[in-house]
Write an enzyme that holds these catalytic residues in place. Structure first.
Site, PDB file in Angstrom:
ATOM      1  CE  LYS A 116      33.209 -44.875 117.261  1.00 19.63           C
ATOM      2  NZ  LYS A 116      32.884 -44.009 118.583  1.00 19.63           N
ATOM      3  CD  GLU A 201      26.949 -43.460 109.041  1.00 20.02           C
ATOM      4  OE1 GLU A 201      27.536 -42.439 108.906  1.00 20.02           O
ATOM      5  OE2 GLU A 201      26.858 -43.977 110.185  1.00 20.02           O
ATOM      6  CG  HIS A 236      38.680 -35.728 110.523  1.00 22.50           C
ATOM      7  ND1 HIS A 236      37.278 -35.735 110.244  1.00 22.50           N
ATOM      8  CD2 HIS A 236      38.968 -36.251 109.389  1.00 22.50           C
ATOM      9  CE1 HIS A 236      36.875 -36.178 109.251  1.00 22.50           C
ATOM     10  NE2 HIS A 236      37.757 -36.668 108.572  1.00 22.50           N
ATOM     11  NE  ARG A 293      37.327 -36.459 123.549  1.00 19.25           N
ATOM     12  CZ  ARG A 293      37.167 -36.887 122.665  1.00 19.25           C
ATOM     13  NH1 ARG A 293      36.865 -38.088 122.095  1.00 19.25           N
ATOM     14  NH2 ARG A 293      36.829 -36.033 121.457  1.00 19.25           N
TER      15      ARG A 293
HETATM   16  C1  MV4 Z   1      29.730 -38.347 108.255  1.00 26.23           C
HETATM   17  C2  MV4 Z   1      29.939 -37.423 107.401  1.00 26.23           C
HETATM   18  C3  MV4 Z   1      29.070 -37.310 106.162  1.00 26.23           C
HETATM   19  N1  MV4 Z   1      28.023 -38.157 106.171  1.00 26.23           N
HETATM   20  N2  MV4 Z   1      29.010 -39.331 107.958  1.00 26.23           N
HETATM   21  C4  MV4 Z   1      33.808 -37.318 110.378  1.00 26.23           C
HETATM   22  C5  MV4 Z   1      34.282 -37.689 111.835  1.00 26.23           C
HETATM   23  C6  MV4 Z   1      33.455 -38.837 112.505  1.00 26.23           C
HETATM   24  N3  MV4 Z   1      33.177 -38.415 113.725  1.00 26.23           N
HETATM   25  C7  MV4 Z   1      32.370 -38.917 111.163  1.00 26.23           C
HETATM   26  N4  MV4 Z   1      32.666 -37.790 110.283  1.00 26.23           N
HETATM   27  C8  MV4 Z   1      31.718 -37.825 109.250  1.00 26.23           C
HETATM   28  N5  MV4 Z   1      30.721 -38.720 109.149  1.00 26.23           N
HETATM   29  C9  MV4 Z   1      27.924 -39.630 106.758  1.00 26.23           C
HETATM   30  N6  MV4 Z   1      27.270 -40.428 106.797  1.00 26.23           N
HETATM   31  C10 MV4 Z   1      30.786 -36.318 107.748  1.00 26.23           C
HETATM   32  C11 MV4 Z   1      31.869 -36.488 108.374  1.00 26.23           C
HETATM   33  C12 MV4 Z   1      32.809 -35.470 108.601  1.00 26.23           C
HETATM   34  C13 MV4 Z   1      32.822 -34.500 109.560  1.00 26.23           C
HETATM   35  C14 MV4 Z   1      32.179 -34.811 110.820  1.00 26.23           C
HETATM   36  C15 MV4 Z   1      32.232 -33.943 111.836  1.00 26.23           C
HETATM   37  C16 MV4 Z   1      33.073 -33.016 111.731  1.00 26.23           C
HETATM   38  C17 MV4 Z   1      34.025 -32.771 110.690  1.00 26.23           C
HETATM   39  C18 MV4 Z   1      33.925 -33.640 109.499  1.00 26.23           C
HETATM   40  C19 MV4 Z   1      34.553 -33.551 108.510  1.00 26.23           C
HETATM   41  C20 MV4 Z   1      34.690 -34.318 107.267  1.00 26.23           C
HETATM   42  C21 MV4 Z   1      33.543 -35.188 107.546  1.00 26.23           C
END
Ligand code: MV4
Length: 499
Positions: A116, A201, A236, A293
């Site tokens: 990442k 972040e 998630h 994917r």
């Molecule tokens: C975040 C976020 C809020 N702020 N990054 C969760 C999975 C991963 N792909 C990154 N994720 C998140 N990153 C920042 N800076 C909130 C999430 C997140 C989330 C993202 C996508 C779908 C569902 C989620 C559920 C909780 C938190």
């Protein structure tokens, strides 16, 4: 060019890939574990080979056995599906080294996006907006991260460099909690990925999860197929996806799409992939990560674009040029996908196992089912609980929702508990119908109605019918009897309605 494809997966996605192969006139090879001897993907393939015991690490994750089967069967190409080996750069590499075509991205692209920290650096250089966070040129010590945190501001997130999909993530709201969170996140990341690097972040709150489908050929052409809205998730795990998103308008789609293509281009991406963004309440979007994917939810994109993504993957892997230019991609109508899982939505989504003793799938206008089950199939605890996907298309979002509700009502799965009752309730939720939700919606603002309320709905309907019948009988009797009686009846009826 290849003529025989090995599908290194199971369940609905293996069946989906086998279908695309058969449409293109390719011969197919399935692999299966001991418990999947009679699974659907085994029946759909031209040949099938056992690759070991039920636990995935002894079968579907065994690269050596899968490559042996490829050699033995004369397959020239391998499709990994999703999950299992799909995002292992070593598998893409091992296929290449053994002389097989890997139907997916190169090991370099998988490795680049899998790290990442590296991914953020390369997409940033391509001008893609990122969430403010630690500038990740080199590995940072806890002391450096503590200092950086003050500049970023709270609340923030600690994320694992080797993570993704929410694994190894920690929210920190106060400075005094950061040190402990860093320690815990590092330990968790070390245990899960063998890599304890973390980065920071700023936490983007009340955001939506919007992802763009990408296709890139081996001739430098990369296009996007519009977005999918994936905010309806629980821990998630996505439960519902749709395309387009209720909040993405044409101009925003153009901007986000261009950034998604730039992100893919920055690592020389080929084949199908997905670029994830967070979209905040002010309409700002930020790159999150790229999934290298084919995704579970690809059918909603297929329904609105008319592009068969899996067939396109096969063409790309064979070295053909993309059949579409960006301007050829036009979104038509609306599509929703409900993931049907073997879980009890009335009991905290507890996994449900057992034999499927009866199953009837919905059909009809605008309905598509991608299923890995059949009557007599035994659902075990060995693999992902998702057993099927129900996709509904409509000219408008409202029509897609009505069709989804109709199709969910037609769906019958007997023998195990499924997520279908959850989906039915969600289709009736005003927030969902209004398109007003974010990634926190399910966990914070949606509550399943009690099991009793719905379980006894039929009983309630029968009682109501009997009551209505009885009243009509009494009304008939009233005509011939004492006129004062009708007032007493009226009063009694009102009293009943107040209960
Ligand atoms: C975040 C976020 C809020 N702020 N990054 C969760 C999975 C991963 N792909 C990154 N994720 C998140 N990153 C920042 N800076 C909130 C999430 C997140 C989330 C993202 C996508 C779908 C569902 C989620 C559920 C909780 C938190």
């Amino acid at each position: 060019m290849f003529h025989k494809v090995l599908v290194a997966n199971r369940g609905e996605i293996a069946v989906r890939i086998l279908r695309a192969c058969h449409e293109r006139g390719l011969k197919t090879v399935a692999v299966y574990s001991d418990v999947d001897r009679t699974a659907l993907h085994v029946r759909y393939a031209d040949e099938a080979y056992n690759i070991g015991p039920a636990p995935a690490r002894d079968s579907y994750l065994r690269m050596d056995r899968i490559l042996d089967v490829a050699r033995k069967s004369g397959a020239q190409a391998i499709h990994p599906g999703y999950g299992f080996l799909a995002e292992r750069a070593e598998f893409s590499q091992a296929c290449r080294d053994a002389g097989f075509t890997f139907i997916g991205p190169t090991p370099e692209a998988i490795r680049g996006m899998g790290d990442k920290v590296f991914a953020k650096r390369s997409v940033k250089a391509a001008g893609v907006p990122l969430v403010p966070g630690t500038d990740t040129e080199q590995e940072m010590t806890d002391e450096e991260l503590l200092a950086a945190a003050s500049a970023i501001g709270y609340p923030l997130l600690v994320k694992a460099a080797a993570g993704g999909g929410g694994k190894g993530m920690r929210t920190v709201r106060r400075q005094e909690d950061l040190r402990d969170a860093l320690g815990a996140a590092r330990r968790e990341a070390q245990g899960a990925f063998g890599d304890n690097r973390v980065y920071l972040e700023k936490l983007v709150e009340n955001a939506r999860h919007i992802e763009f489908q990408i296709l890139g050929d081996q001739h430098g052409n990369i296009i996007h197929l519009g977005e999918r809205e994936c905010s309806i998730q629980r821990r998630h795990q996505k439960l519902i996806e749709e395309s387009p998103s209720p909040v993405v308008y044409d101009r925003l789609r153009e901007r986000m799409g261009a950034m998604a293509v730039a992100a893919a281009r920055s690592v020389g991406y080929t084949n199908a992939g997905t670029v994830e963004f967070l979209l905040d309440q002010e309409g700002n979007f930020f790159f999150l990560e790229m999934n290298t994917r084919l995704q579970v939810e690809h059918p909603v994109t297929e329904m609105v674009t008319g592009v068969d993504i899996v067939k396109e993957q096969l063409r790309i892997a064979a070295g053909r040029k993309l059949r579409y230019r960006q301007e050829d991609i036009i979104l038509n109508g609306w599509a929703l996908e409900c993931r049907v899982t073997a879980e009890d939505p009335y009991n905290n989504f507890l996994p449900s196992t057992g034999r499927i003793i009866a199953a009837t799938e919905p059909t009809g206008p605008g309905v598509r089912v991608e299923s890995g089950i059949y009557e007599g199939f035994e659902v075990s605890l060995y693999y992902d609980p998702m057993i099927a996907k129900l996709i509904a298309w409509g000219e408008t979002r409202a029509e897609a929702i009505l069709r989804m509700r109709r199709a969910l009502n037609e769906y019958r799965i007997v023998g195990i508990k499924t997520s279908i009752p959850f989906h039915l309730q969600l289709m009736d939720s005003p927030s969902f119908i209004g398109g007003q939700f974010d990634t926190q919606f399910l966990e914070k603002r949606f509550k399943m109605a009690d099991v009793e309320e719905t379980q006894y709905r039929d009983v309630a309907a029968i009682i109501a019918t009997l009551l209505a019948h009885q009243r009509r009988q009494q009304a008939l009797a009233m005509i011939t009897e004492d006129p004062a009686r009708s007032w007493k009846m009226y009063g009694r009826e009102k009293a009943l309605q107040r209960i």
